[in-house]
Design an enzyme around this catalytic site. Structure first.
Site, short mmCIF file in Angstrom:
data_model
loop_
_atom_site.label_atom_id
_atom_site.label_comp_id
_atom_site.label_asym_id
_atom_site.label_seq_id
_atom_site.Cartn_x
_atom_site.Cartn_y
_atom_site.Cartn_z
N THR A 130 0.81 -1.22 0.00
CA THR A 130 0.00 0.00 0.00
C THR A 130 0.84 1.28 0.00
O THR A 130 0.28 2.37 -0.05
CB THR A 130 -0.93 0.02 1.24
OG1 THR A 130 -0.16 -0.24 2.40
CG2 THR A 130 -2.01 -1.04 1.11
N GLU A 244 -13.86 2.75 -6.14
CA GLU A 244 -13.67 1.33 -5.83
C GLU A 244 -14.11 1.02 -4.40
O GLU A 244 -14.85 0.06 -4.14
CB GLU A 244 -12.20 0.95 -6.02
CG GLU A 244 -11.87 -0.48 -5.65
CD GLU A 244 -10.38 -0.72 -5.59
OE1 GLU A 244 -9.93 -1.76 -6.09
OE2 GLU A 244 -9.66 0.13 -5.02
#
Length: 386
Positions: A130, A244
Site C-alpha cells: 500500500t 472502488e
C-alpha cells in the site's frame, strides 16, 4: 432499510430479476470449479448494467456511482459475487474523469456495447504494497511510446479483460519534489501486451477470485495511451480508488443483507427443544446487532456516493464506508454461520462460500489499519504514522 422500497427500486427489481436466472447452484458450481461466471457476466453486459456509468453519448446509461453501487449490492444480495465485474465500474470512472476526448471515443462505445471489458487496474507491487508512492515499475518515454519494466501483484481479472489501467513511474522518485508526483497512468490493450512484454502468472487463493502477478519486460505502450498529464497519475488513481472503495462497501452491504436474511430464515425454521431457535435471545440478539451495523454502513455508503457524484472530495466518506461495510458484513457472516451451526459448513447452504468471499474485504482493496491511519491524520489531526 432491509425490505423498504427506495428511489432505486426499479434498478433493484431489474437486477434481482436477472440474478434470479442464476441461482445458488450456479455460483456454487462456478466456485467448485474455480471458474469465471461467464454466463452471468455476459447477461449483465447484455442487459447494459456494466455500462451504467458511461454517458449516453457513448452508448451507456449516464448513471452515477449511487446507481452503480446499487447494482453491485443487489448482485451480492442475490447470492452472487460482484468481484467478478466491479472493476468495470471503477476503472471506467478513471477513464471517464481523466481520459481525453479521443480516448473516450475510442474505448467507451465498445465497452458500452459489451465488445470490450476494462476489468483490471495494476497498481500494487510485491515490495511496496500500500506504499504506492514507492512503486518500482517504470515507464520510460522513447520514440513516441513508453517502455514499461517492473512487476505487479494481486491484479484481478486480467484473464477476463481487454483493457487494463496501469500505474507506473515516469519520473524517478529521487527527482520529484513530492513523492506523489512523477507517476502516470496508461491504458494497456491486453491482447497486444500479453506475450509481447507482459507475462501473467495466476495466484491460487482462498476464494474463487481470479488474480495474478504481472511481469513487464520492455512492454511498449503507445504515447496516446497515457491518461491525462504525465506525472499526475497518482491523483487520477485516487479518484478511481474512492469509487472502488464505495462500490465494495455496497457489495459488503449486499453480503450483509444476504447473511441476515439467511440467518433470520433459518432461526425461524429450525426447531430445537420444541421451539424455533430464533425465540432465544442468544440467537436473535447477535442477528439484530449485525443488522444494525449494516444499516449504519449503508448510510455512509450513500453519503460517499452523493459526494462522488457531485464531484466533491469524498476520500474520508469512501474509506469509512468501506471500513464500516466490510466490518458489518464480516460480523453478519459470523452470525449467520453460528446460527446455522454445523450446517453452515455444508457447501449446499452456500454460507461457507459467501463467508470466504466477504472475508476478503477486511484486507482488500485497502486494509483496515490504513483506513484508521487515514482517519487519524486527515480527520482528527493526529501526526502522520507512516
Amino acid at each position: 432499510m432491509l425490505n423498504t422500497p427506495d428511489e432505486y427500486q426499479e434498478i433493484r427489481d431489474a437486477v434481482r430479476s436477472l440474478c434470479a436466472e442464476f441461482p445458488d447452484e450456479y455460483f456454487r458450481k462456478v466456485d467448485e470449479q474455480r471458474a469465471y461466471p461467464e454466463a452471468f457476466v455476459d447477461a449483465l453486459i447484455g442487459a447494459g448494467w456494466l455500462a451504467a456509468m458511461i454517458p449516453e453519448e457513448y452508448g451507456g446509461s449516464g448513471l452515477g456511482l449511487a446507481e452503480a453501487s446499487v447494482i453491485m449490492e443487489e448482485i451480492n444480495r442475490s447470492g452472487g459475487n460482484s468481484g467478478a465485474v466491479h472493476g468495470q465500474m471503477y476503472n471506467m470512472g478513471t477513464l471517464l474523469r481523466s481520459g481525453s476526448r479521443a480516448q473516450k471515443e475510442k474505448y467507451l462505445p465498445g465497452i458500452a456495447a459489451g465488445k470490450l471489458r476494462i476489468q483490471s487496474m495494476a497498481v500494487t507491487e510485491p515490495t511496496t504494497g500500500t506504499d504506492t508512492t514507492k512503486i518500482k515499475t517504470t515507464a520510460v518515454k522513447k520514440d513516441g511510446r513508453y517502455v514499461v519494466n517492473g512487476q505487479k501483484v494481486w491484479i484481478s481479472r486480467v484473464q477476463h479483460s481487454d483493457l487494463m489501467i496501469l500505474l507506473a513511474r515516469t519520473t524517478p522518485l529521487a527527482e520529484v519534489k513530492k513523492k506523489s508526483e512523477g507517476m502516470s497512468i496508461f491504458i494497456v490493450e491486453l491482447k497486444d501486451a500479453i506475450g509481447r512484454g507482459l507475462t501473467v502468472r495466476p495466484i491460487p487463493n482462498l476464494v474463487n477470485h481470479e488474480t495474478n502477478e504481472l511481469f513487464f519486460d520492455n512492454l511498449e505502450i503507445p504515447e496516446e495511451n497515457l491518461i491525462g498529464e504525465e506525472g499526475r497519475g497518482f491523483k487520477y488513481i485516487l479518484d478511481g480508488l474512492n469509487a472502488e472503495r464505495t462500490l465494495i462497501a455496497a457489495e459488503c452491504i449486499g453480503d450483509g443483507y444476504w447473511f441476515i436474511e439467511r440467518a433470520t430464515r433459518y432461526a425461524n425454521e429450525r426447531v430445537v427443544f420444541d421451539r424455533p431457535i430464533g425465540r432465544n435471545q442468544g440467537v436473535q440478539f447477535p442477528i439484530a446487532d449485525a443488522f444494525i451495523e449494516i444499516e449504519a454502513a449503508n448510510l455512509m455508503r450513500f453519503k460517499a456516493c452523493e459526494l462522488f457524484d457531485a464531484n466533491q472530495p469524498c476520500g474520508a466518506q469512501a474509506n469509512m464506508a468501506k471500513y464500516l461495510a466490510a466490518k458489518a458484513s464480516w460480523e453478519a457472516a459470523n452470525v449467520c454461520m453460528q446460527t446455522h451451526g454445523g450446517f453452515g459448513f455444508a457447501n449446499e447452504y452456500d454460507i461457507e462460500r459467501k463467508f470466504r468471499e466477504t472475508r476478503l474485504y477486511q484486507v482488500a482493496p485497502i486494509s483496515t489499519n490504513l483506513i484508521y491511519a487515514y482517519v487519524a491524520e486527515h480527520l482528527l489531526g493526529l501526526p502522520r504514522s507512516f
